[in-house]
Scaffold this active site. Structure first.
Site, short mmCIF file in Angstrom:
data_model
loop_
_atom_site.label_atom_id
_atom_site.label_comp_id
_atom_site.label_asym_id
_atom_site.label_seq_id
_atom_site.Cartn_x
_atom_site.Cartn_y
_atom_site.Cartn_z
N LYS A 1 -9.73 10.50 26.20
CA LYS A 1 -9.71 9.04 25.99
C LYS A 1 -10.77 8.68 24.96
CE LYS A 1 -8.54 5.49 29.39
NZ LYS A 1 -8.96 4.81 30.64
O1 G3P Z 1 -9.18 2.33 33.06
C1 G3P Z 1 -8.77 1.46 32.05
C2 G3P Z 1 -8.42 0.09 32.59
O2 G3P Z 1 -7.31 0.19 33.44
C3 G3P Z 1 -9.55 -0.56 33.34
O3 G3P Z 1 -9.25 -1.92 33.42
O4 G3P Z 1 -9.97 -4.27 33.68
O5 G3P Z 1 -9.61 -2.85 35.72
O6 G3P Z 1 -11.58 -2.43 34.25
P1 G3P Z 1 -10.15 -2.91 34.31
#
Ligand code: G3P
Length: 219
Positions: free
Chosen positions: A84
């Site tokens: 990533k």
């Molecule tokens: O892992 C990437 C993404 O899905 C994280 O999103 O907004 O839940 O931190 P968030």
């Protein structure tokens, strides 16, 4: 539609991969920090051993050279690692190099269609638009998914898969599926929620009660 689990919690990955419905895992530095594990390499190896599908492990360097070194090291941990990288000029340079070396790359922190086009041109395996974080600031995250899916369909040379990230619940998964997104990465809570409906619960209870009340022989 492929379902990835968006977590670095080994217990949640074990529990939910047992459903047979989990196609991969995505992590990020915040999820790894939240997991409490202090040895990143052993954690990535453990996750990669739990699911056969792509496991995204994120670099932490910001400059291209150290980022490339980190990416190559992560890719060497298991055959199902997807490295990533952030959607930055350095991240896309590293994406292009790693992709050319046959390494899967997940370009993350995507918030615009313009960024997604760059990720596809850089040869990304996946691009991760963050729908929830756009919604959180009053924008329409799912309209970004619609734009990216439309653009990618117009260019068969773009092999990058749209990996819908920052998912906040089943409604995001359904909306992304309606748009034809390739992958959604789900917090464990979202996958658990997707199974549940009160009419399923009550209906099954009624079937069981009626069956038992009837005293039907089964053999
Ligand atoms: O892992 C990437 C993404 O899905 C994280 O999103 O907004 O839940 O931190 P968030």
């Amino acid at each position: 539609m492929k379902f990835f689990l968006d977590t670095a919690d080994l217990d949640a990955i074990r529990e939910l991969s047992a459903t047979g419905l989990v196609d991969g895992v995505t992590t990020n530095p915040s999820l790894v920090a939240k997991s409490g594990h202090k040895d990143f390499i052993s954690l990535v190896r453990a996750i990669a051993a739990l699911v056969p599908g792509p496991v995204s492990a994120e670099v932490t360097a910001s400059e291209a050279e150290p980022m490339l070194a980190q990416g190559r090291a992560l890719a060497s941990l298991a055959p199902n690692i997807a490295v990533k990288v952030p959607l930055t000029p350095a991240g896309l340079r590293v994406c292009k190099t790693l992709s050319a070396e046959g390494v899967k790359v997940n370009v993350t922190l995507c918030f615009s269609a313009a960024q997604a086009i760059l990720a596809a041109k850089a040869g990304a395996t996946f691009v991760s638009p963050f729908v929830g974080r756009l919604d959180d600031i009053g924008e329409d995250g799912m309209s970004l998914i619609a734009d990216i899916v439309t653009i990618f369909k117009a260019y068969p040379a773009f092999t990058t898969e749209v990996l819908v990230a920052s998912v906040r619940g089943p409604a995001h998964v359904v909306a992304a599926a309606k748009l034809g997104a390739h992958v959604a990465t789900l917090p464990p809570s979202t996958l658990r929620q997707m199974f549940a409906h009160p009419l399923t619960t009550s209906g099954l209870a009624q079937f069981t009660a009626d069956w038992e009340k009837a005293g039907i022989r089964e053999g």
